[in-house]
Write a protein that holds these residues in place. Structure first.
Motif, PDB file in Angstrom:
ATOM      1  N   MET A  48       0.841  -1.185   0.000  1.00  0.00           N
ATOM      2  CA  MET A  48       0.000   0.000   0.000  1.00  0.00           C
ATOM      3  C   MET A  48       0.885   1.246   0.000  1.00  0.00           C
ATOM      4  O   MET A  48       1.960   1.256   0.598  1.00  0.00           O
ATOM      5  CB  MET A  48      -0.899   0.014   1.246  1.00  0.00           C
ATOM      6  N   PRO A  49       0.451   2.308  -0.671  1.00  0.00           N
ATOM      7  CA  PRO A  49       1.255   3.535  -0.665  1.00  0.00           C
ATOM      8  C   PRO A  49       1.263   4.159   0.723  1.00  0.00           C
ATOM      9  O   PRO A  49       0.264   4.140   1.438  1.00  0.00           O
ATOM     10  CB  PRO A  49       0.532   4.438  -1.669  1.00  0.00           C
ATOM     11  N   VAL A  50       2.414   4.690   1.085  1.00  0.00           N
ATOM     12  CA  VAL A  50       2.545   5.272   2.411  1.00  0.00           C
ATOM     13  C   VAL A  50       2.637   6.793   2.362  1.00  0.00           C
ATOM     14  O   VAL A  50       2.270   7.471   3.306  1.00  0.00           O
ATOM     15  CB  VAL A  50       3.771   4.706   3.159  1.00  0.00           C
ATOM     16  N   GLY A  51       3.148   7.323   1.283  1.00  0.00           N
ATOM     17  CA  GLY A  51       3.308   8.767   1.180  1.00  0.00           C
ATOM     18  C   GLY A  51       2.110   9.421   0.518  1.00  0.00           C
ATOM     19  O   GLY A  51       1.130   8.774   0.161  1.00  0.00           O
ATOM     20  N   PRO A  52       2.193  10.724   0.348  1.00  0.00           N
ATOM     21  CA  PRO A  52       1.102  11.427  -0.339  1.00  0.00           C
ATOM     22  C   PRO A  52       1.053  10.988  -1.798  1.00  0.00           C
ATOM     23  O   PRO A  52       2.079  10.741  -2.432  1.00  0.00           O
ATOM     24  CB  PRO A  52       1.471  12.907  -0.201  1.00  0.00           C
ATOM     25  N   SER A  53      -0.148  10.889  -2.316  1.00  0.00           N
ATOM     26  CA  SER A  53      -0.299  10.435  -3.697  1.00  0.00           C
ATOM     27  C   SER A  53       0.076  11.557  -4.660  1.00  0.00           C
ATOM     28  O   SER A  53       0.048  12.732  -4.321  1.00  0.00           O
ATOM     29  CB  SER A  53      -1.741   9.993  -3.951  1.00  0.00           C
ATOM     30  N   ALA A  54       0.405  11.159  -5.865  1.00  0.00           N
ATOM     31  CA  ALA A  54       0.769  12.141  -6.881  1.00  0.00           C
ATOM     32  C   ALA A  54      -0.472  12.914  -7.311  1.00  0.00           C
ATOM     33  O   ALA A  54      -1.592  12.422  -7.231  1.00  0.00           O
ATOM     34  CB  ALA A  54       1.383  11.439  -8.084  1.00  0.00           C
ATOM     35  N   ALA A  55      -0.259  14.097  -7.764  1.00  0.00           N
ATOM     36  CA  ALA A  55      -1.371  14.924  -8.220  1.00  0.00           C
ATOM     37  C   ALA A  55      -1.989  14.285  -9.459  1.00  0.00           C
ATOM     38  O   ALA A  55      -1.287  13.691 -10.280  1.00  0.00           O
ATOM     39  CB  ALA A  55      -0.872  16.324  -8.553  1.00  0.00           C
ATOM     40  N   PRO A  56      -3.296  14.372  -9.589  1.00  0.00           N
ATOM     41  CA  PRO A  56      -3.915  13.786 -10.778  1.00  0.00           C
ATOM     42  C   PRO A  56      -3.434  14.499 -12.040  1.00  0.00           C
ATOM     43  O   PRO A  56      -3.163  15.704 -12.011  1.00  0.00           O
ATOM     44  CB  PRO A  56      -5.417  14.006 -10.547  1.00  0.00           C
ATOM     45  N   PRO A  57      -3.313  13.768 -13.122  1.00  0.00           N
ATOM     46  CA  PRO A  57      -2.817  14.409 -14.340  1.00  0.00           C
ATOM     47  C   PRO A  57      -3.816  15.450 -14.845  1.00  0.00           C
ATOM     48  O   PRO A  57      -5.029  15.280 -14.723  1.00  0.00           O
ATOM     49  CB  PRO A  57      -2.692  13.258 -15.329  1.00  0.00           C
ATOM     50  N   LYS A  58      -3.273  16.515 -15.376  1.00  0.00           N
ATOM     51  CA  LYS A  58      -4.161  17.567 -15.881  1.00  0.00           C
ATOM     52  C   LYS A  58      -4.776  17.100 -17.199  1.00  0.00           C
ATOM     53  O   LYS A  58      -4.147  16.352 -17.952  1.00  0.00           O
ATOM     54  CB  LYS A  58      -3.402  18.875 -16.068  1.00  0.00           C
ATOM     55  N   PRO A  59      -5.991  17.511 -17.466  1.00  0.00           N
ATOM     56  CA  PRO A  59      -6.612  17.104 -18.726  1.00  0.00           C
ATOM     57  C   PRO A  59      -5.849  17.708 -19.900  1.00  0.00           C
ATOM     58  O   PRO A  59      -5.319  18.821 -19.798  1.00  0.00           O
ATOM     59  CB  PRO A  59      -8.038  17.657 -18.632  1.00  0.00           C
ATOM     60  N   PRO A  60      -5.773  16.984 -20.994  1.00  0.00           N
ATOM     61  CA  PRO A  60      -4.979  17.490 -22.119  1.00  0.00           C
ATOM     62  C   PRO A  60      -5.637  18.721 -22.749  1.00  0.00           C
ATOM     63  O   PRO A  60      -6.855  18.862 -22.756  1.00  0.00           O
ATOM     64  CB  PRO A  60      -4.965  16.315 -23.095  1.00  0.00           C
ATOM     65  N   GLU A  61      -4.787  19.594 -23.238  1.00  0.00           N
ATOM     66  CA  GLU A  61      -5.279  20.763 -23.958  1.00  0.00           C
ATOM     67  C   GLU A  61      -5.778  20.300 -25.325  1.00  0.00           C
ATOM     68  O   GLU A  61      -5.188  19.429 -25.957  1.00  0.00           O
ATOM     69  CB  GLU A  61      -4.142  21.774 -24.128  1.00  0.00           C
ATOM     70  N   VAL A  62      -6.869  20.861 -25.778  1.00  0.00           N
ATOM     71  CA  VAL A  62      -7.475  20.440 -27.039  1.00  0.00           C
ATOM     72  C   VAL A  62      -7.576  21.626 -27.980  1.00  0.00           C
ATOM     73  O   VAL A  62      -8.047  22.698 -27.610  1.00  0.00           O
ATOM     74  CB  VAL A  62      -8.884  19.844 -26.805  1.00  0.00           C
ATOM     75  N   VAL A  63      -7.097  21.421 -29.210  1.00  0.00           N
ATOM     76  CA  VAL A  63      -7.260  22.401 -30.279  1.00  0.00           C
ATOM     77  C   VAL A  63      -8.283  21.824 -31.238  1.00  0.00           C
ATOM     78  O   VAL A  63      -8.134  20.700 -31.717  1.00  0.00           O
ATOM     79  CB  VAL A  63      -5.924  22.666 -31.015  1.00  0.00           C
ATOM     80  N   ARG A  64      -9.346  22.568 -31.496  1.00  0.00           N
ATOM     81  CA  ARG A  64     -10.411  22.083 -32.380  1.00  0.00           C
ATOM     82  C   ARG A  64     -10.313  22.783 -33.734  1.00  0.00           C
ATOM     83  O   ARG A  64     -10.362  24.020 -33.815  1.00  0.00           O
ATOM     84  CB  ARG A  64     -11.769  22.363 -31.745  1.00  0.00           C
ATOM     85  N   ILE A  65     -10.142  21.971 -34.779  1.00  0.00           N
ATOM     86  CA  ILE A  65     -10.122  22.498 -36.142  1.00  0.00           C
ATOM     87  C   ILE A  65     -11.415  22.055 -36.813  1.00  0.00           C
ATOM     88  O   ILE A  65     -11.668  20.862 -36.965  1.00  0.00           O
ATOM     89  CB  ILE A  65      -8.900  21.982 -36.936  1.00  0.00           C
TER      90      ILE A  65
END
Length: 140
Positions: A48-65
Motif C-alpha cells: 500500500m502507498p505510504v506517502g502522499p499520492s501524486a497529483a492527478p494528471p491535468k486534462p490534455p489541452e485540445v485544439v479544435r479544427i
C-alpha cells in the motif's frame, strides 16, 4: 435335507437394501473432500502507498479544427484566413513540448481534398496528436 444357514425358510426376493456399504462410501468421500480442500488461512500481501499520492494528471489541452461545408477552416471557433495562417498555427502546436490534442471535425458535405490538406499539413509539420472527431454524422 440340506443344512440351512440364516434362519427362516424364505424363498422370496430380498426387499430391503443393505445400506452399510453406501454409508461407508459416503464417509470415505466426505473424508477425501475435507482433506483436499485447502486451508483458508493464507493472507494476501499488498504493498500500500505510504506517502502522499501524486497529483492527478491535468486534462490534455485540445485544439479544435473545424472544416465547414464550403472549405472554410476554423481554429477553436475563429476562422483561419488562409493556408499559411493554418500552417503557422500548426507549427506552433508542433513546437510545444507537450503537444495539445488536435481534434479535426470536418463537415459532412466538405470535399475530402480540404480535409486531406489539413491532415497532410499537420503531419508534415510534426503534429503527432491528431484525430478526426464527429464521425457519427457519417453513419447516416
Amino acid at each position: 435335507m440340506g443344512m440351512q444357514v440364516g434362519g427362516a425358510e424364505d424363498d422370496g426376493p430380498m426387499i430391503e437394501i443393505n445400506t452399510t456399504p453406501l454409508i461407508d462410501v459416503m464417509l470415505v468421500l466426505i473424508i477425501m473432500l475435507i482433506i483436499t480442500i485447502p486451508i483458508q488461512t493464507h493472507a494476501v500481501k499488498m504493498n500500500m502507498p505510504v506517502g502522499p499520492s501524486a497529483a492527478p494528471p491535468k486534462p490534455p489541452e485540445v485544439v479544435r479544427i473545424d472544416v465547414d461545408f464550403d472549405g472554410t477552416i476554423g481554429w477553436n471557433g475563429t476562422v483561419v484566413a488562409d493556408r499559411a495562417d493554418l500552417e503557422n498555427r500548426l507549427t506552433q502546436v508542433a513546437a510545444m513540448p507537450d503537444q495539445p490534442e488536435v481534434h479535426l471535425r470536418p463537415n459532412k458535405l466538405v470535399s475530402y481534398k480540404v480535409v486531406a490538406m489539413v491532415m497532410a499539413s499537420a503531419q508534415r509539420l510534426g503534429v503527432t496528436k491528431i484525430g478526426i472527431v464527429g464521425n457519427e454524422q457519417f453513419m447516416n
